[in-house]
Design an enzyme around this catalytic site. Structure first.
Site, PDB file in Angstrom:
ATOM      1  N   HIS A  17      38.190  23.281  -9.326  1.00 49.61           N
ATOM      2  CA  HIS A  17      38.117  22.523  -9.459  1.00 49.61           C
ATOM      3  C   HIS A  17      38.122  21.528 -10.477  1.00 49.61           C
ATOM      4  CE1 HIS A  17      35.720  23.814  -5.353  1.00 49.61           C
ATOM      5  NE2 HIS A  17      36.552  25.010  -5.877  1.00 49.61           N
ATOM      6  N   ASP A 109      32.588  16.014  -5.823  1.00 47.47           N
ATOM      7  CA  ASP A 109      33.694  17.754  -5.555  1.00 47.47           C
ATOM      8  C   ASP A 109      32.335  18.126  -3.676  1.00 47.47           C
ATOM      9  OD1 ASP A 109      34.344  20.135  -5.022  1.00 47.47           O
ATOM     10  OD2 ASP A 109      33.998  20.995  -6.978  1.00 47.47           O
ATOM     11  N   GLN A 331      49.106  27.165 -17.573  1.00 45.84           N
ATOM     12  CA  GLN A 331      49.577  27.462 -16.652  1.00 45.84           C
ATOM     13  C   GLN A 331      51.271  26.329 -16.230  1.00 45.84           C
ATOM     14  OE1 GLN A 331      48.586  29.745 -12.948  1.00 45.84           O
ATOM     15  NE2 GLN A 331      49.316  27.999 -11.836  1.00 45.84           N
ATOM     16  N   TRP A 349      44.688  26.802  -3.874  1.00 48.71           N
ATOM     17  CA  TRP A 349      44.990  25.153  -3.812  1.00 48.71           C
ATOM     18  C   TRP A 349      46.421  24.575  -4.326  1.00 48.71           C
ATOM     19  CZ3 TRP A 349      48.443  23.300  -0.319  1.00 48.71           C
ATOM     20  CH2 TRP A 349      48.375  21.717  -0.455  1.00 48.71           C
ATOM     21  N   ASN A 350      45.937  24.418  -6.540  1.00 51.50           N
ATOM     22  CA  ASN A 350      45.844  24.221  -7.852  1.00 51.50           C
ATOM     23  C   ASN A 350      47.319  24.749  -7.483  1.00 51.50           C
ATOM     24  OD1 ASN A 350      43.439  21.932  -7.948  1.00 51.50           O
ATOM     25  ND2 ASN A 350      42.829  24.498  -7.580  1.00 51.50           N
ATOM     26  N   GLU A 354      50.706  22.879  -7.555  1.00 52.94           N
ATOM     27  CA  GLU A 354      51.426  23.388  -8.970  1.00 52.94           C
ATOM     28  C   GLU A 354      53.160  23.614  -9.379  1.00 52.94           C
ATOM     29  OE1 GLU A 354      48.513  24.909 -12.218  1.00 52.94           O
ATOM     30  OE2 GLU A 354      47.535  23.463 -11.737  1.00 52.94           O
ATOM     31  N   ASP A 370      41.212  29.436   1.886  1.00 58.80           N
ATOM     32  CA  ASP A 370      41.737  28.814   1.620  1.00 58.80           C
ATOM     33  C   ASP A 370      43.525  29.103   1.646  1.00 58.80           C
ATOM     34  OD1 ASP A 370      41.397  28.587  -1.166  1.00 58.80           O
ATOM     35  OD2 ASP A 370      42.445  26.325  -0.937  1.00 58.80           O
ATOM     36  N   GLN A 371      43.856  30.434   1.152  1.00 57.84           N
ATOM     37  CA  GLN A 371      44.528  30.286   0.524  1.00 57.84           C
ATOM     38  C   GLN A 371      45.703  31.263   1.816  1.00 57.84           C
ATOM     39  OE1 GLN A 371      42.936  33.855  -1.722  1.00 57.84           O
ATOM     40  NE2 GLN A 371      42.252  32.145  -3.349  1.00 57.84           N
TER      41      GLN A 371
HETATM   42  C1  UDX Z   1      40.322  27.827  -6.176  1.00 58.81           C
HETATM   43  C2  UDX Z   1      41.233  28.094  -4.542  1.00 58.81           C
HETATM   44  O1  UDX Z   1      41.432  29.682  -5.334  1.00 58.81           O
HETATM   45  C3  UDX Z   1      41.682  26.780  -4.380  1.00 58.81           C
HETATM   46  O2  UDX Z   1      42.026  27.173  -3.432  1.00 58.81           O
HETATM   47  C4  UDX Z   1      40.765  26.097  -3.918  1.00 58.81           C
HETATM   48  O3  UDX Z   1      40.743  24.759  -3.503  1.00 58.81           O
HETATM   49  C5  UDX Z   1      39.670  25.922  -5.748  1.00 58.81           C
HETATM   50  O4  UDX Z   1      39.011  26.775  -6.277  1.00 58.81           O
HETATM   51  P1  UDX Z   1      41.743  29.377  -7.889  1.00 58.81           P
HETATM   52  O5  UDX Z   1      41.251  30.401  -7.012  1.00 58.81           O
HETATM   53  O6  UDX Z   1      40.884  29.086  -9.306  1.00 58.81           O
HETATM   54  O7  UDX Z   1      40.756  28.190  -8.012  1.00 58.81           O
HETATM   55  O8  UDX Z   1      42.768  29.236  -7.703  1.00 58.81           O
HETATM   56  P2  UDX Z   1      43.623  28.363  -7.630  1.00 58.81           P
HETATM   57  O9  UDX Z   1      42.997  27.061  -6.891  1.00 58.81           O
HETATM   58  O10 UDX Z   1      45.744  28.063  -8.339  1.00 58.81           O
HETATM   59  O11 UDX Z   1      43.419  27.026  -9.152  1.00 58.81           O
HETATM   60  C6  UDX Z   1      43.610  27.646 -10.524  1.00 58.81           C
HETATM   61  C7  UDX Z   1      44.053  27.013 -11.709  1.00 58.81           C
HETATM   62  O12 UDX Z   1      43.485  26.909 -13.051  1.00 58.81           O
HETATM   63  C8  UDX Z   1      44.962  26.279 -11.867  1.00 58.81           C
HETATM   64  O13 UDX Z   1      44.811  24.977 -12.090  1.00 58.81           O
HETATM   65  C9  UDX Z   1      45.829  26.562 -12.915  1.00 58.81           C
HETATM   66  O14 UDX Z   1      47.185  26.122 -13.596  1.00 58.81           O
HETATM   67  C10 UDX Z   1      44.879  27.120 -13.510  1.00 58.81           C
HETATM   68  N1  UDX Z   1      45.487  28.666 -14.875  1.00 58.81           N
HETATM   69  C11 UDX Z   1      45.115  29.844 -14.103  1.00 58.81           C
HETATM   70  C12 UDX Z   1      45.561  28.168 -15.868  1.00 58.81           C
HETATM   71  O15 UDX Z   1      45.550  27.467 -16.215  1.00 58.81           O
HETATM   72  N2  UDX Z   1      46.238  29.855 -16.585  1.00 58.81           N
HETATM   73  C13 UDX Z   1      46.250  30.777 -16.576  1.00 58.81           C
HETATM   74  O16 UDX Z   1      46.136  32.014 -17.032  1.00 58.81           O
HETATM   75  C14 UDX Z   1      46.129  30.784 -14.774  1.00 58.81           C
END
Ligand code: UDX
Length: 452
Positions: A17, A109, A331, A349-350, A354, A370-371
């Site tokens: 978030h 948020d 990442q 989602w992020n 990305e 949501d995944q």
């Molecule tokens: C969650 C949910 O899964 C997502 O779908 C929701 O809507 C927002 O929060 P998360 O499970 O952590 O987040 O996954 P993701 O949404 O992919 O966010 C992870 C973030 O951490 C990404 O921005 C990614 O770039 C970052 N990241 C991840 C890093 O910077 N380094 C890492 O080693 C792993």
């Protein structure tokens, strides 16, 4: 003293978030607004790896914790969070009201819909910021409306503007409502007051979710897509102009990852990560280690510190040279590296946005919420990946993992997916470029606010 248009951006203290909301804040600041990103005290201790972010002020308000709480417990404690944070947010707004920079607008948020009531109490307008896709949000909207009845039994669910979805494409707590009550309650709450908001911001872009965005607009929702929320340096390679990235809650091992990737050939590495929250079972972890090893590809695998005890003994020694395991990485820098051939992802989602924005095809291994819907879109709508099939135990076996990696990184279909990914990368850049759909939405929002 000069008075600027001051926007508060309130984010839930989770990495998935904070990242998009911080990037959005920077975009607002680049259009001339004064922006304060407000988060809460749970992450006071883990937030020390802040890099840059100088164009945005950061403020921490109390959520009753002093930084020692396990982040994974947060969703289960949302009710307590609401009571404490609505109070501390109110106090913070009161304090700002008597400063030189009284706030003019609150972006909150989407999991904190009560923040709108706090804003209104002080005469401020507000807008939720959705860190999930438009498609997933529409599913939850239909849940709230009663168009979807629980438990969803299938075989398929048809909703306007969305492809036909099976149970495997929808959050598991909708087919099994008692599996995780806090999430079901949260999903129902999201749309409790959204039409009282001035705008609805989505971390997505028009071309990516055109049909569903059009459907939302046809319902008179004040929607503004403002993504992809990644720094411009990754979209147009102007690295020197935008060194800032973000606010890590885990310490990234930057040098180890990038130096290791630099030694690998183009498109030869599988990058594997399950985000900041997902936790794999022991058995699944074993299958994954073997699947990665048997694929014979190089791999960079993010295993958070709390997960590392699940790695088989000797795995790191046995795979030395072939694989690198670190607890957190930068990442975006990794995905933008030419050595990356595919991203095995939990489809957060992020991560999804990305990978799409950086032209990296995916092996989808969704875990929850949501995944599952994101995985459906990755495979069938955007055509940039394959989805791992689970066996009768619900496990992704080593054979299946190996097969999917080989298909995306080496196979003919993989080439096609890479081609599609490059197209999405171009469209993502167009949306954020000056005058692009997302850029215009951000500009329009700030301009209207300044004039109001
Ligand atoms: C969650 C949910 O899964 C997502 O779908 C929701 O809507 C927002 O929060 P998360 O499970 O952590 O987040 O996954 P993701 O949404 O992919 O966010 C992870 C973030 O951490 C990404 O921005 C990614 O770039 C970052 N990241 C991840 C890093 O910077 N380094 C890492 O080693 C792993």
């Amino acid at each position: 003293m000069e008075r600027e248009t001051h926007i508060l951006v309130i984010t839930y203290p989770l990495q998935g978030h904070i990242n998009p909301m911080l990037q959005f804040s920077k975009r607002l600041a680049s259009k001339g607004a004064r922006v304060t990103l407000v988060t809460t005290s749970t992450i006071r201790n883990s937030m020390q790896a802040l890099q840059g972010a100088s164009s945005v002020n950061i403020e921490i308000i109390s959520d009753g914790s002093e930084g020692d709480e396990n982040l994974e417990n947060l969703i289960a404690t949302l009710d307590r969070f609401k009571v404490i944070v609505s109070q501390s947010l109110a106090e913070y707004i009161e304090k700002l009201d008597s400063s030189n920079y009284p706030p003019k607008f609150v972006v909150y948020d989407f999991v904190l819909p009560w923040a709108l009531d706090v804003a209104k109490k002080y005469g401020l307008d507000g807008a939720p910021f959705f860190t999930q896709s438009c498609a997933v949000s529409v599913i939850y909207y239909h849940l709230k409306q009663g168009t979807i009845r629980l438990p969803i039994e299938g075989p398929t669910v048809s909703l306007p503007s969305l492809p036909k979805l099976t149970i495997d494409d929808i959050s598991s707590f909708l087919s099994n409502p008692s599996s995780y009550p806090p999430l079901l309650n949260l999903a129902l709450d999201l749309f409790s007051n959204f039409l009282e908001a001035k705008w609805l911001f989505f971390s997505s872009f028009m071309d990516l979710e055109l049909e569903v965005v059009n459907w939302m607009a046809s319902q008179q929702w004040p929607i503004k897509t403002i993504g992809p929320t990644i720094p411009s340096m990754y979209l147009d390679k102007r690295l020197e102009n935008d060194k800032e990235y973000g606010l890590h809650l885990f310490k990234p091992d930057v040098d180890a990852c990038i130096k290791w990737l630099d030694t690998k050939e183009t498109h030869s590495v599988v990058y594997t990560s399950f985000g900041s929250l997902a936790s794999l079972g022991e058995e699944q972890m074993q299958e994954l280690t073997w699947g990665l090893k048997n694929s014979s590809c190089y791999f960079l695998w993010i295993v958070r510190e709390t997960e590392q005890k699940k790695l088989p003994t000797n795995f790191l020694q046995e795979t030395a040279g072939k694989g690198l395991v670190v607890s957190w990485c930068p990442q975006l820098e990794v995905l933008a590296h030419k050595a990356i051939g595919c991203f095995m992802t939990h489809c957060g989602w992020n991560s999804t946005l990305e990978a799409l924005s950086l032209g990296v095809p995916m092996v989808a291994m969704p875990q929850w919420t949501d995944q599952l819907t994101n995985a459906k879109f990755i495979v069938d709508v955007w055509k940039v990946g394959v989805r791992i099939k689970l066996d009768e135990r619900g496990i992704a076996t080593k054979e299946e993992i190996e097969l999917c990696i080989r298909e995306v990184i080496g196979g003919e279909r993989g080439k096609e997916m890479r081609g599609n990914s490059i197209r999405w990368k171009e469209l993502a850049k167009e949306a954020m470029d000056e005058g692009g759909s997302s850029d215009k939405n951000i500009e329009d929002f700030v301009a209207k606010l300044v004039c109001s």
